[in-house]
Design a protein around this motif. Structure first.
Motif, PDB file in Angstrom:
ATOM      1  N   TYR A 401      53.247  -6.549  24.526  1.00 43.13           N
ATOM      2  CA  TYR A 401      52.475  -5.534  23.827  1.00 43.13           C
ATOM      3  C   TYR A 401      52.474  -4.263  24.684  1.00 43.13           C
ATOM      4  O   TYR A 401      52.269  -4.336  25.894  1.00 43.13           O
ATOM      5  N   CYS A 404      48.559   1.908  25.074  1.00 44.29           N
ATOM      6  CA  CYS A 404      48.435   3.320  25.430  1.00 44.29           C
ATOM      7  C   CYS A 404      46.965   3.707  25.422  1.00 44.29           C
ATOM      8  O   CYS A 404      46.200   3.272  24.552  1.00 44.29           O
ATOM      9  N   SER A 406      44.417   5.759  24.143  1.00 42.56           N
ATOM     10  CA  SER A 406      44.508   6.411  22.841  1.00 42.56           C
ATOM     11  C   SER A 406      44.388   7.922  22.916  1.00 42.56           C
ATOM     12  O   SER A 406      45.206   8.657  22.349  1.00 42.56           O
ATOM     13  N   TRP A 439      53.706   4.519  20.473  1.00 46.82           N
ATOM     14  CA  TRP A 439      53.526   3.308  19.659  1.00 46.82           C
ATOM     15  C   TRP A 439      54.645   3.187  18.617  1.00 46.82           C
ATOM     16  O   TRP A 439      55.187   2.095  18.406  1.00 46.82           O
ATOM     17  N   GLU A 440      54.974   4.300  17.974  1.00 43.78           N
ATOM     18  CA  GLU A 440      56.037   4.265  16.965  1.00 43.78           C
ATOM     19  C   GLU A 440      57.360   3.842  17.588  1.00 43.78           C
ATOM     20  O   GLU A 440      58.118   3.051  17.007  1.00 43.78           O
ATOM     21  N   LYS A 443      57.208   0.103  18.290  1.00 45.72           N
ATOM     22  CA  LYS A 443      57.356  -0.684  17.058  1.00 45.72           C
ATOM     23  C   LYS A 443      58.801  -0.711  16.586  1.00 45.72           C
ATOM     24  O   LYS A 443      59.272  -1.727  16.049  1.00 45.72           O
ATOM     25  N   THR A 449      51.540  -3.324  19.580  1.00 46.39           N
ATOM     26  CA  THR A 449      50.870  -2.181  20.193  1.00 46.39           C
ATOM     27  C   THR A 449      49.371  -2.422  20.339  1.00 46.39           C
ATOM     28  O   THR A 449      48.744  -3.103  19.531  1.00 46.39           O
ATOM     29  N   ALA A 451      45.670  -0.203  21.588  1.00 46.18           N
ATOM     30  CA  ALA A 451      45.026   1.061  21.945  1.00 46.18           C
ATOM     31  C   ALA A 451      43.939   0.792  22.963  1.00 46.18           C
ATOM     32  O   ALA A 451      43.077  -0.051  22.761  1.00 46.18           O
ATOM     33  N   CYS A 483      46.958   4.184  12.251  1.00 43.84           N
ATOM     34  CA  CYS A 483      48.153   4.038  13.096  1.00 43.84           C
ATOM     35  C   CYS A 483      48.670   2.603  13.111  1.00 43.84           C
ATOM     36  O   CYS A 483      49.742   2.333  13.680  1.00 43.84           O
ATOM     37  N   VAL A 485      47.702  -0.075  14.772  1.00 41.68           N
ATOM     38  CA  VAL A 485      47.868  -0.745  16.062  1.00 41.68           C
ATOM     39  C   VAL A 485      47.437  -2.202  15.919  1.00 41.68           C
ATOM     40  O   VAL A 485      46.607  -2.552  15.077  1.00 41.68           O
TER      41      VAL A 485
END
Length: 714
Positions: A401, A404, A406, A439-440, A443, A449, A451, A483, A485
């Motif tokens: 995983y 980030c 956020s 995150w994108e 993925k 992902t 947060a 988003c 997540v």
């Protein structure tokens, strides 16, 4: 090791404590009720009777009601309060520690040495002595001031959190929209609690409250060499089996409540120079702290082989561990690139940073999943740089995983100053575009992902269990749901209170207000929350404001008519260092923003008063909770404003305005004192223990009264 070998870092003169006629009185005051009388008398080299008489002369309650929990769970508070008063030898006596214990705490207890300013003031030994006639007269005046402002002895009950944990939940949150969530235990210190089971960091009542709030994971920090010895350097791992047994016990205990345990890994951990005399092939670049080195993963693969063996062993022995998360930059030195010093290593300087980090992450992931295939391995982008973080994601294993922070990197403007978030924030809601894009990217490679957020509080005001700003929290959570997540880490070491804003993980403020408060008061509660949320948007966000301004200590921070010359330290001592408090703001803008914040916060407090009238003579305990927290937060914000103003007016020598500020500071210290006496949570944060005691708040009043005397004599 002895006290002479403990770090000094420059040893400047301590700050003055002129509001006490004699320095030994300051030692008595700050430790009264925290340290056993016999031990305190031994430190000051006097009889117990002499000590009791000296305390009585100060207006302190005799006999002392000593709370033994302070030495077990509040030692960081004791260290801070005596840092400028006592030399190492007497400080060790006071704590009942040896030099090795203090050295470990300074190095490993969540950056304690840095929080103390990376220096030990040159405090001379302090002993009891007979007072002069002038000192006796000054002591009588001090006693009169103490009795005038605090006629009744304090009835505070620090560390008594059970009353809050045992409250029945008005409603339970059985789940949430995220696959996983985890939080830091509200009562767990950053110390070596795995070695001592009696210092249980996860009381059953706390775990039960987490379960009721839909929390499914807790995390804490472990140091791998304390759980798995490094061959040939086993002496650094004394107690490893006991720690491992206690870890297994904690994992099993949490699992009974449906809660998994996540280990925070910052590895392979830096070691002192004595280690590298035995393991020269491990030695990397020297850190900013002399004698501490990183572990070079280019010179030899032994650090990685040991890291793999340690992770595999721990997860084999305790396969029920839910997972782990890794910080690979910025915290403690680990690999040569971890503190941006890789260019000093002849080998690591030739390797890209993503390559070095991904090698460590892959080592941990492979070892953990060999032992426990279902465990979650999470890598955090804390400390990563934008220019290479996407390249690093390309090198990560697919079955991990990516987490980030956020809000990190979010652009904002406050007081006409544009900047971006560089720390945890509630006032500036996330996520930032930086996190969304990373995150994108993750993925697109098949990674899941997470947060990292703060739900209850941040360093913006760490001394309260939560900030009553649910509309900011709901805004942030709504953004994260859009988003898509997979999980949320709900707190750093602060923010783990099992209530407060955790109620809004699933429910709207309106739903919570209707459920908890009467129909007559629910609308006013929401109005108050709107006011608090709007007020907090005015917070002058910057890492310097968070870490160096008086926000953690609030009214406890002492004032001085002459500059101390000290630099503010990270969440430790603000001193009077206005320049460092400001960060990117001018003093005028900083003052103006805290003026706006406190004015809007007062509007929320007024709405709480209206709600209290609607609730009648016996408001529910949840309302009292909100009232205490909101007023305590106000005391911290308003005192920060006043201290900014005090330093500015001191420079301009505005005596009348300084007098007015001192009176307001006295009022705030007394108000916060009253709240602390009723609410053990106020002033507490797990990794710092208590930012202040009731004695400290009383001392602030005496400090202000003394300064008023000095100003009147000018």
């Amino acid at each position: 090791m002895n006290e002479v070998q403990l770090p000094c870092g420059g040893s400047p003169e301590p700050v003055p404590h002129s509001h006490f006629p004699a320095l030994f009185q300051a030692v008595i005051w700050r430790n009264w009720g925290l340290i056993p009388v016999a031990r305190l008398a031994k430190v000051l080299q006097c009889t117990e009777n002499e000590l009791l008489c000296a305390a009585q002369e100060l207006g302190l309650p005799v006999p002392a009601q000593v709370n033994p929990v302070w030495l077990e769970r509040g030692y960081l508070t004791i260290i801070r309060n005596n840092w400028h008063l006592l030399p190492y030898e007497q400080l060790l006596q006071l704590l009942g520690w040896n030099a090795e214990q203090l050295a470990f705490a300074l190095k490993e207890e969540d950056f304690l040495w840095h929080k103390l300013g990376s220096l030990k003031p040159d405090a001379k030994p302090v002993y009891y002595r007979a007072l002069t006639e002038d000192e006796k007269a000054a002591s009588r005046h001090l006693q009169r001031m103490k009795v005038l402002h605090f006629p009744k002895p304090a009835e505070a009950k620090p560390f008594c959190f059970d009353d809050f944990f045992n409250r029945p939940a008005n409603f339970n949150l059985e789940g949430n929209d995220f696959e996983l969530n985890f939080i830091y235990s509200y009562t767990a210190s950053s110390g070596d609690f795995l070695l001592h089971r009696e210092g249980d960091p996860f009381p059953e009542q706390l775990l039960q409250q987490y379960a009721r709030r839909g929390i499914r994971g807790i995390w804490f920090h472990v140091i791998l060499y304390q759980l798995f010895p490094i061959p040939g350097a086993e002496e650094f791992s004394t107690g490893h089996q006991e720690r491992l047994d206690n870890l297994a016990w904690m994992v099993e205990k949490a699992s009974r409540f449906g809660i998994g345990v996540y280990l925070y890994l910052n590895e392979p951990r830096c070691m002192p120079s004595a280690f590298y005399q035995k393991k020269p092939d491990w030695r990397g670049v020297e850190s900013a702290d002399p004698g501490i080195y990183s572990n070079c993963t280019s010179k030899s693969k032994d650090p990685l082989r040991w890291l793999s063996a340690a992770c595999r062993y721990i997860f084999e022995k305790i396969p029920q561990i839910a997972g782990c998360f890794l910080i690979t930059k910025s915290e403690n030195p680990t690999h040569c690139h971890s503190h941006w010093q890789g260019d000093q290593c002849p080998l690591c300087s030739k390797r890209p940073v993503p390559e070095v980090i991904s090698e460590i992450v892959s080592t941990v992931e492979k070892a953990v999943h060999q032992a426990a295939p279902s465990a979650k391995v999470i890598v955090w982008n804390w400390g990563w740089r934008r220019e290479w973080e996407h390249a690093l994601v390309d090198l990560l294993p697919r079955n991990i995983y990516l987490m980030c922070t956020s809000e990190s990197g979010k652009a904002f403007q406050v007081g006409g100053i544009s900047s971006e978030v560089g720390e945890y924030s509630i006032s500036q809601t996330g996520p930032a575009d930086r996190a969304v894009k990373l995150w994108e990217h993750a993925k697109s490679r098949g990674l899941k992902t997470v947060a990292k957020v703060q739900i209850n509080n941040t360093w913006e005001c760490p001394a309260v269990p939560y900030l009553p700003v649910p509309y900011l929290i709901r805004e942030h959570l709504g953004n994260l749901r859009r988003c898509d997540v997979d999980g949320v880490m709900l707190s750093w070491t602060l923010g783990g209170y099992p209530g407060g804003n955790l109620l809004f993980l699933q429910e709207s403020p309106e739903m919570v207000a209707r459920q908890v408060f009467s129909d007559e008061a629910s609308g006013l509660m929401c109005d108050a929350w709107h006011s608090f949320s709007a007020a907090f948007r005015a917070f002058p966000f910057h890492v310097h404001v968070l870490y160096y301004a008086p926000l953690p200590s609030g009214p406890r921070n002492l004032l001085y008519l002459e500059p101390t010359g000290y630099k503010a330290s990270m969440v430790g001592f603000p001193y009077d260092d206005l320049e460092r408090w400001c960060g990117i703001y001018t003093p005028a803008i900083l003052e103006d923003q805290f003026q706006k914040l406190t004015a809007l916060w007062e509007d929320g407090l007024n709405k709480l008063k209206q709600a209290e009238i609607r609730l009648g003579s016996a408001p529910p305990v949840e309302f009292i909770d909100q009232k205490h927290v909101a007023r305590a937060a106000y005391c911290h914000f308003k005192s920060t404003l006043l201290q900014i103003r005090f330093v500015r007016k001191r420079q301009e020598n505005h005596r009348a305005e300084l007098m007015d500020i001192l009176d307001q500071e006295i009022f705030l210290a007394k108000e916060l004192y009253e709240i602390v006496c009723k609410d053990a949570r106020i002033g507490f944060e797990a990794s710092n223990h208590y930012f202040y005691t009731v004695n400290d708040l009383q001392e602030k009043v005496l400090n202000c009264e003394y300064l008023k005397q000095q100003l009147a004599g000018r």
